[in-house]
Design a protein around this motif. Structure first.
Motif, PDB file in Angstrom:
ATOM      1  N   ALA A  37     -10.238   3.897  -7.661  1.00  0.00           N
ATOM      2  CA  ALA A  37      -8.915   3.273  -7.702  1.00  0.00           C
ATOM      3  C   ALA A  37      -7.928   4.088  -6.867  1.00  0.00           C
ATOM      4  O   ALA A  37      -7.105   3.522  -6.134  1.00  0.00           O
ATOM      5  CB  ALA A  37      -8.427   3.155  -9.141  1.00  0.00           C
ATOM      6  N   ALA A  38      -8.016   5.408  -6.965  1.00  0.00           N
ATOM      7  CA  ALA A  38      -7.138   6.265  -6.166  1.00  0.00           C
ATOM      8  C   ALA A  38      -7.418   6.092  -4.674  1.00  0.00           C
ATOM      9  O   ALA A  38      -6.490   6.077  -3.858  1.00  0.00           O
ATOM     10  CB  ALA A  38      -7.321   7.726  -6.577  1.00  0.00           C
ATOM     11  N   LEU A  39      -8.690   5.947  -4.320  1.00  0.00           N
ATOM     12  CA  LEU A  39      -9.037   5.691  -2.918  1.00  0.00           C
ATOM     13  C   LEU A  39      -8.425   4.377  -2.453  1.00  0.00           C
ATOM     14  O   LEU A  39      -7.864   4.293  -1.354  1.00  0.00           O
ATOM     15  CB  LEU A  39     -10.553   5.659  -2.738  1.00  0.00           C
ATOM     16  CG  LEU A  39     -11.055   5.291  -1.339  1.00  0.00           C
ATOM     17  CD1 LEU A  39     -10.637   6.343  -0.320  1.00  0.00           C
ATOM     18  CD2 LEU A  39     -12.562   5.098  -1.347  1.00  0.00           C
ATOM     19  N   ALA A  40      -8.481   3.357  -3.283  1.00  0.00           N
ATOM     20  CA  ALA A  40      -7.908   2.061  -2.925  1.00  0.00           C
ATOM     21  C   ALA A  40      -6.388   2.148  -2.784  1.00  0.00           C
ATOM     22  O   ALA A  40      -5.810   1.571  -1.846  1.00  0.00           O
ATOM     23  CB  ALA A  40      -8.282   1.017  -3.970  1.00  0.00           C
ATOM     24  N   VAL A  41      -5.735   2.876  -3.666  1.00  0.00           N
ATOM     25  CA  VAL A  41      -4.282   3.048  -3.572  1.00  0.00           C
ATOM     26  C   VAL A  41      -3.925   3.801  -2.293  1.00  0.00           C
ATOM     27  O   VAL A  41      -2.971   3.449  -1.593  1.00  0.00           O
ATOM     28  CB  VAL A  41      -3.744   3.778  -4.831  1.00  0.00           C
ATOM     29  CG1 VAL A  41      -2.316   4.229  -4.641  1.00  0.00           C
ATOM     30  CG2 VAL A  41      -3.858   2.884  -6.044  1.00  0.00           C
ATOM     31  N   PHE A  42      -4.710   4.829  -1.979  1.00  0.00           N
ATOM     32  CA  PHE A  42      -4.478   5.579  -0.749  1.00  0.00           C
ATOM     33  C   PHE A  42      -4.625   4.687   0.482  1.00  0.00           C
ATOM     34  O   PHE A  42      -3.771   4.684   1.366  1.00  0.00           O
ATOM     35  CB  PHE A  42      -5.449   6.765  -0.662  1.00  0.00           C
ATOM     36  CG  PHE A  42      -5.518   7.385   0.703  1.00  0.00           C
ATOM     37  CD1 PHE A  42      -4.464   8.139   1.194  1.00  0.00           C
ATOM     38  CD2 PHE A  42      -6.628   7.197   1.506  1.00  0.00           C
ATOM     39  CE1 PHE A  42      -4.527   8.700   2.458  1.00  0.00           C
ATOM     40  CE2 PHE A  42      -6.701   7.762   2.765  1.00  0.00           C
ATOM     41  CZ  PHE A  42      -5.646   8.514   3.244  1.00  0.00           C
ATOM     42  N   GLY A  55     -12.790  -3.136   2.413  1.00  0.00           N
ATOM     43  CA  GLY A  55     -13.916  -2.782   3.270  1.00  0.00           C
ATOM     44  C   GLY A  55     -14.263  -1.306   3.211  1.00  0.00           C
ATOM     45  O   GLY A  55     -15.433  -0.932   3.048  1.00  0.00           O
ATOM     46  N   VAL A  56     -13.264  -0.448   3.328  1.00  0.00           N
ATOM     47  CA  VAL A  56     -13.524   0.990   3.295  1.00  0.00           C
ATOM     48  C   VAL A  56     -13.941   1.417   1.894  1.00  0.00           C
ATOM     49  O   VAL A  56     -14.847   2.250   1.736  1.00  0.00           O
ATOM     50  CB  VAL A  56     -12.297   1.784   3.793  1.00  0.00           C
ATOM     51  CG1 VAL A  56     -12.488   3.278   3.582  1.00  0.00           C
ATOM     52  CG2 VAL A  56     -12.025   1.481   5.249  1.00  0.00           C
ATOM     53  N   GLY A  61     -18.378   3.322  -1.424  1.00  0.00           N
ATOM     54  CA  GLY A  61     -19.269   3.111  -2.566  1.00  0.00           C
ATOM     55  C   GLY A  61     -20.724   2.992  -2.155  1.00  0.00           C
ATOM     56  O   GLY A  61     -21.609   3.645  -2.723  1.00  0.00           O
ATOM     57  N   ILE A  62     -20.981   2.185  -1.148  1.00  0.00           N
ATOM     58  CA  ILE A  62     -22.359   1.988  -0.680  1.00  0.00           C
ATOM     59  C   ILE A  62     -22.889   3.263  -0.019  1.00  0.00           C
ATOM     60  O   ILE A  62     -24.022   3.686  -0.277  1.00  0.00           O
ATOM     61  CB  ILE A  62     -22.432   0.788   0.285  1.00  0.00           C
ATOM     62  CG1 ILE A  62     -22.159  -0.505  -0.482  1.00  0.00           C
ATOM     63  CG2 ILE A  62     -23.787   0.734   0.982  1.00  0.00           C
ATOM     64  CD1 ILE A  62     -21.913  -1.713   0.401  1.00  0.00           C
TER      65      ILE A  62
END
Length: 129
Positions: A37-42, A55-56, A61-62
């Motif tokens: 979630a923090a990665l997505a917010v960043f 996408g990132v 994750g993959i």
């Protein structure tokens, strides 16, 4: 939800698993999810584009899954496992051994750093354009 459903499954089939260890594994899942979630917010604060964020985030994750899966099998890739968030989630086997505080610390530190960077980048964005 994960904790309750796991406890129901344990009781239903009469498994001999410590509920304390199950709760630690569930805490590990929450911290792991918080890191993503923090990665997505960043990514959202940095780019402002949901497609890049999704996408990132999916690529991390993959890629993390592949790194964590193949690193023990291929000696040349053993270093890649330490860049995988999945390694820090499951590497210490939280269901058997409880929380590994070093792994949890890495995920929490990454989450805090990513949210701090996101706040900084979002504050500097020109939202009027």
């Amino acid at each position: 939800v994960v904790f309750v459903s796991t406890v129901v499954g344990i009781v239903a089939v009469d498994m001999d698993i410590s509920l304390f260890k199950v709760s630690q594994a569930c805490v590990s899942v929450v911290i792991f999810g918080s890191a993503f979630a923090a990665l997505a917010v960043f990514l959202g604060g940095w780019t402002g584009k949901s497609s890049v964020t999704l996408g990132v985030g999916a690529a991390v994750g993959i890629g993390g899954y592949l790194a964590n899966s193949f690193a023990p099998l291929v000696d040349a890739l053993s270093w890649a496992q330490y860049f995988s968030p999945i390694y820090y989630y499951i590497g210490g086997d939280p269901l058997s051994n409880g929380l590994n505080f070093v792994h949890v610390g890495v995920l929490i530190a990454a989450s805090v750093a990513l949210v701090a960077l996101a706040a900084y980048l979002f504050d500097r964005r020109d939202l009027a354009v």
